[in-house]
Enzyme design. Structure first.
Site, PDB file in Angstrom:
ATOM      1  N   SER A 163       0.833  -1.213   0.000  1.00  0.00           N
ATOM      2  CA  SER A 163       0.000   0.000   0.000  1.00  0.00           C
ATOM      3  C   SER A 163       0.866   1.262   0.000  1.00  0.00           C
ATOM      4  O   SER A 163       2.017   1.245   0.444  1.00  0.00           O
ATOM      5  CB  SER A 163      -0.910   0.016   1.225  1.00  0.00           C
ATOM      6  OG  SER A 163      -1.721  -1.131   1.245  1.00  0.00           O
TER       7      SER A 163
HETATM    8  N1  SAM Z   1      -0.398  -4.885   4.300  1.00  0.00           N
HETATM    9  C1  SAM Z   1       0.301  -5.159   3.069  1.00  0.00           C
HETATM   10  C2  SAM Z   1       1.676  -4.543   3.044  1.00  0.00           C
HETATM   11  O1  SAM Z   1       2.053  -3.862   3.996  1.00  0.00           O
HETATM   12  O2  SAM Z   1       2.366  -4.776   2.062  1.00  0.00           O
HETATM   13  C3  SAM Z   1      -0.469  -4.744   1.835  1.00  0.00           C
HETATM   14  C4  SAM Z   1      -1.627  -5.560   1.638  1.00  0.00           C
HETATM   15  S1  SAM Z   1      -2.204  -5.753  -0.001  1.00  0.00           S
HETATM   16  C5  SAM Z   1      -2.926  -4.190  -0.297  1.00  0.00           C
HETATM   17  C6  SAM Z   1      -3.560  -6.825   0.437  1.00  0.00           C
HETATM   18  C7  SAM Z   1      -3.124  -8.208   0.851  1.00  0.00           C
HETATM   19  O3  SAM Z   1      -4.257  -8.870   1.409  1.00  0.00           O
HETATM   20  C8  SAM Z   1      -2.649  -9.064  -0.304  1.00  0.00           C
HETATM   21  O4  SAM Z   1      -1.392  -9.580  -0.025  1.00  0.00           O
HETATM   22  C9  SAM Z   1      -3.709 -10.165  -0.381  1.00  0.00           C
HETATM   23  O5  SAM Z   1      -3.202 -11.401  -0.830  1.00  0.00           O
HETATM   24  C10 SAM Z   1      -4.176 -10.221   1.062  1.00  0.00           C
HETATM   25  N2  SAM Z   1      -5.484 -10.832   1.278  1.00  0.00           N
HETATM   26  C11 SAM Z   1      -6.642 -10.684   0.579  1.00  0.00           C
HETATM   27  N3  SAM Z   1      -7.616 -11.421   1.135  1.00  0.00           N
HETATM   28  C12 SAM Z   1      -7.074 -12.039   2.215  1.00  0.00           C
HETATM   29  C13 SAM Z   1      -7.579 -12.938   3.207  1.00  0.00           C
HETATM   30  N4  SAM Z   1      -8.843 -13.364   3.233  1.00  0.00           N
HETATM   31  N5  SAM Z   1      -6.732 -13.361   4.171  1.00  0.00           N
HETATM   32  C14 SAM Z   1      -5.438 -12.959   4.206  1.00  0.00           C
HETATM   33  N6  SAM Z   1      -4.905 -12.125   3.284  1.00  0.00           N
HETATM   34  C15 SAM Z   1      -5.711 -11.666   2.312  1.00  0.00           C
END
Ligand code: SAM
Length: 223
Positions: free
Chosen positions: A68
């Protein structure tokens, strides 16, 4: 040796510039700003984006996901810090591991869940290489981490289609969840606080996140 020192100084300057940019955007919490000065964002992005790691941008991290934008991470972190300055925090969506590292720098006891195995491994390597120890789990974060509940804070870093009910049930009394809720294009940043059997809501500006996929999120094929 000299080159390495110059490189390090350069990164520090870039982090300072990022801090100034965040201040201009209205991020004023000194603890949050310090955490952004401490955590080395360039080590959480792909080598091809490293030069631009401290720009206020989201970057691809593979598998259709992103690290992000610093402003977004700072905004969510500030919402959390102001309402819940310490305790156990569960992050849903480890992604690159950067948000988890920021939470760790702020002194929280961090738990983080990622659903994509390759990202789970990649974030683990990045965090380990920096000596950052957070508890990590591979799986569907919409189901939370029941054995470790309750949490003082839950931070969902992907777009939820509606309130994640199971996660709400894992909040401690008075605990808060920070979660972007809405459709694919835009979500409203929402703070949900547990008050006994009731939940209080606060609403903030819009953001655009990748989808939260899983049993209580969007169907898996959107991920
Ligand atoms: N917090 C992260 C960082 O600091 O890099 C950025 C997150 S990215 C915008 C969103 C993440 O949420 C992705 O890696 C995606 O695979 C994960 N995601 C989506 N649905 C999810 C779920 N149900 N459980 C765990 N992770 C999930």
């Amino acid at each position: 040796m000299m080159k390495r020192m110059r490189n390090d100084e350069h990164k520090v300057q870039k982090r300072q510039a990022m801090g100034e940019q965040l201040k201009l955007g209205g991020i004023t919490d000194t603890g949050v700003l310090e955490a952004f000065m401490t955590v080395q964002r360039h080590l959480f992005v792909d080598a091809s984006h490293r030069t631009f790691a401290y720009n206020d941008c989201a970057w691809p991290i593979g598998y259709g996901q992103t690290i992000s934008q610093p402003y977004t991470v700072a905004f969510m972190t500030t919402l959390l810090v102001e309402r819940c300055p310490s305790g156990k925090v569960l992050e849903i969506g480890t992604g690159s591991g950067y948000q988890a590292a920021i939470l760790d720098a702020l002194g929280y006891q961090v738990f983080t869940i990622e659903r994509i195995p390759e990202l789970y491994e990649m974030a683990g390597r990045a965090l380990d290489s920096m000596g950052i120890t957070v508890a990590r789990r591979l799986g569907d974060g919409t189901l939370g981490w029941e054995e470790e509940a309750p949490f003082e804070g839950i931070i969902v870093t992907a777009a939820a289609p509606h309130e994640p009910l199971t996660l709400m049930g894992q909040l401690a009394e008075g605990g808060v969840m920070i979660v972007p809720i809405g459709d694919f294009g835009c979500q409203r940043m929402t703070v949900i606080r547990r008050r006994g059997d009731r939940f209080e809501y606060e609403y903030f500006q819009g953001f655009a996140f990748v989808p939260l996929c899983g049993r209580e999120g969007w169907p898996d094929d959107n991920g």
